[in-house]
Design a protein around this motif. Structure first.
Motif: not given
Length: 279
Positions: A116-125, A127-131, A217-226, A275-277
């Motif tokens: 399950g993915v909440n729509t709110g996560l799509l505001e923070v992630a 791009n596809q790599d962060q998701l 995997p480098r996108a993980s750092i930016k994701l957690w910064a977000n 994947c289409d963002r």
């Protein structure tokens, strides 16, 4: 000794029998190991956990609106690429993926193959790599059997506190207050640290999984910064079920030493998710 439970009385034996049964089940249960080699206590079968996962996913669908269309297609695209790298040995034949209308930046995966993915996560992630970072993390919880370990630890902790209360004769207002303090000690000393170890483990395993699927995997750092920017004030780490975002980013950065070559090999082998963002 005054105040202690008389173990020779029938009433005492009735109170202790369920606890003895649980203790016997713990003794007989095999100790498992996580994918990273950490010892685990698992009192429940995979089938029992799968039923729990199915029930929880069904309840979630009843409580929150399910989103379809482009958002669902985008999330499913990322999730399908990551789940394709789950070894068949885990016995999950297929994964159900749903997007829920909820502003909280959250996602989950459940035993039995539910995401399950909440729509709110799509505001923070962004791009596809962060998701994929988040989805890989949640799938890693399932693969490492963290849910089994979590409910097993809670069951055992609850039984231990009950046994303490029975043996010490802690009844009445004073006993309730003391048991409350003991319960708080168990929460911060056992349950929350256990959860933090799960989160740290899922971060690393999820990073490997997303890299194998061809996500950077480098996108993980930016994701957690977000996530850190969106999360606001955080409780002290010892009171939290999660490591701090700074701790997570440091551990992930160290893990990139092996995850980045995995990602590069996956891309060279043709793993190039697109994947289409949506925007």
């Amino acid at each position: 000794m005054p105040g202690l439970l008389d173990l020779s009385s029938p009433r005492a034996l009735r109170r202790l029998l369920p606890l003895a049964a649980l203790a016997a089940s713990v003794t007989l249960s095999a100790c498992a190991s996580s994918p990273l080699g950490r010892s685990q206590l698992t009192l429940y079968s995979d089938q029992e956990l799968e039923k729990m996962g199915e029930a929880s996913f069904s309840k979630y669908q009843q409580e929150l609106p399910v989103v379809e269309g482009r958002q669902d297609a985008y999330v499913s695209c990322v999730a399908d690429a990551v789940t394709a790298k789950v070894p068949a040995s885990y016995g999950i034949s297929g994964w159900q993926v749903k997007v829920f209308e909820d502003e909280s930046a959250n996602a989950f995966a459940l035993p039995g193959g539910y995401i399950g993915v909440n729509t709110g996560l799509l505001e923070v992630a962004e791009n596809q790599d962060q998701l994929a970072t988040v989805i890989g993390h949640e799938i890693a919880h399932v693969l490492a059997r963290h849910a089994n370990e979590r409910v097993s630890t809670q069951s055992l902790t609850s039984a231990g506190l009950s046994l303490t209360q029975a043996l010490a004769g802690l009844e009445g207002t004073g006993g309730d207050q003391l048991m409350g303090l003991l319960g708080m000690g168990a929460e911060y000393g056992v349950l929350k640290p256990f959860s933090r170890s799960h989160e740290s483990e899922a971060d690393l395993l999820g990073l490997d999984l997303m890299a194998e699927a061809g996500f950077d995997p480098r996108a993980s750092i930016k994701l957690w910064a977000n996530m850190n920017a969106a999360g606001g004030a955080q409780p002290p780490v010892w009171m939290s079920t999660h490591p701090s975002d700074e701790q997570r980013m440091a551990a992930l950065n160290e893990r990139l030493e092996t995850a980045l070559p995995t990602y590069q090999q996956a891309r060279a082998a043709g793993e190039k998710p697109n994947c289409d963002r949506l925007r």
